[in-house]
Design an enzyme around this catalytic site. Structure first.
Site: not given
Ligand SMILES: CSC[C@@H](O)[C@@H](O)C(=O)COP(=O)(O)O
Length: 372
Positions: A245
């Site tokens: 993220d």
């Molecule tokens: C290509 S998605 C990468 C990250 O955003 C993913 O690993 C993640 O942590 C998603 O978290 P989320 O809370 O489902 O948005």
């Protein structure tokens, strides 16, 4: 055919409601920035790249049906709406970076007398629409780099991979990041098996990654998060690959809660640990992971499952949605569309690339060094 999380056709935006998956495959319309913000906040769409794309496309949809009387008015509207979208979820940097890029673009177009109001509108909307195909192409490039790197490590022998959360077609415009690397290994017939974690508390692994694997007939097994060390000890995996993220300058990486303990377990078992992400997930303004703002989510996402309570009523809860994996645990590398980097190489090799990217925008007016 991979799943399509974001549909944008004839100026209409729809997203696959990920809260309903895997039970129901239903698209919902996003007709305004307010709709986009809510869908992101509620996690009907999630995953760092998909959040930014849906947020910006929700603005494009609204721009197309709003009348503006001057470039200044349009620019103010864009700035306000983008800054609002950034407040939806704080940890993933992609939405914030996209907002900054389009606000700068809009300011440049406003001050440049060469462009009319209509030109400006068209250029902003077109640039936003380009995010969809660009993301797919970047995912395919980084996936190729990631697969090459892993296969080189294992003398081109088929591999077993462990992954966490969902980083596939559902988290991006298509193909995926960590799941994109897995997909490429599968396409090359070099994937023995994938283990995907359930990803408590919100079960993106069990609900979404498992769904993508079944949908595309990729060999996969679901495990609970607490089974990771036993999996490494008893069955073994060749490599761990996760998404991100926010990756900061020293290589510390924020990703879905549970990633950190996965990396500790991988280090203990001498298993290479990779992070795969586009450079839109790289934050050149933060030096270490200590400065990353970690989102905390509603307690009901832990205590309830499909509306049914699974925890003792009245218990205190803490629900951080992400954690930060220290760079020292990212032993395989950080896979991007510019290649695979060791965390220690980011400052020297990736920061200059990322900083120069926005200068390639033909509408960019050089206003001196970035103050942030
Ligand atoms: C290509 S998605 C990468 C990250 O955003 C993913 O690993 C993640 O942590 C998603 O978290 P989320 O809370 O489902 O948005």
């Amino acid at each position: 055919m991979t799943l399509e999380a974001i549909k944008y056709e004839n100026d209409t935006l729809e997203i696959l409601d990920q809260l309903l998956l895997p039970g129901e495959h239903k698209y919902i319309p996003i007709s305004s920035v307010e709709d986009g913000w809510k869908a992101i906040k509620l996690m009907q769409v999630r995953g760092a790249p998909a959040i930014a794309i849906v947020g910006c496309l929700s603005l494009a949809v609204e721009l197309k049906k709003t009348l503006f009387s001057s470039k200044e008015e349009l620019s103010k509207f864009i700035e306000e709406k983008l800054n609002y979208l950034v407040t939806s979820r704080p940890t993933a940097v992609n939405m914030g970076k996209a907002a900054k890029k389009f606000i700068q673009k809009s300011e440049s177009l406003t001050t440049n007398s060469k462009f009319t109001l209509q030109d400006m509108l068209k250029r902003i909307v077109t640039a936003i629409e380009e995010m969809l195909p660009n993301d797919i192409s970047v995912n395919k490039t980084l996936s190729k780099y990631g697969a090459d790197h892993i296969l080189q490590m294992f003398n081109d022998e088929p591999v077993d991979i462990l992954t966490h959360c969902n980083t596939g077609s559902l988290a991006t415009a298509g193909y995926g990041t960590a799941l994109g690397v897995i997909r490429t290994l599968h396409e090359r017939k070099k994937l023995l098996h994938v283990y995907c974690t359930e990803t408590r508390p919100y079960n993106q692994g069990a609900r979404l990654t498992a769904y993508e694997h079944v949908y595309e007939k990729m060999p996969a097994t679901l495990i609970c998060d607490s089974m990771v060390s036993t999996l490494m000890d008893r069955r073994g995996v060749s490599a761990v690959i996760v998404g991100a993220d926010r990756v900061v300058v020293n290589g510390d990486t924020a990703n879905k809660i549970g990633t950190y303990q996965l990396a500790i377990a991988a280090k203990h078992h001498d298993i290479p640990f990779y992070v795969a992400c586009p450079t839109t997930t790289f934050d050149p303004h933060l030096e270490t992971g200590k400065d990353i703002h970690i989102e905390e989510r509603p307690h009901e996402e832990m205590t309830h499952f499909n509306g049914v309570s699974v925890a003792a009523p009245g218990i205190n809860c803490w629900n951080p949605a992400f954690d930060v994996t220290p760079a020292s645990l990212i032993t395989g590398g950080i896979v991007t569309e510019f290649g695979v980097f060791k965390p220690s190489e980011l400052a020297e090799k990736l920061v200059p690339i990322v900083m120069s990217l926005h200068l390639e925008d033909p509408d960019h007016v050089n206003t001196g060094p970035d103050p942030s």
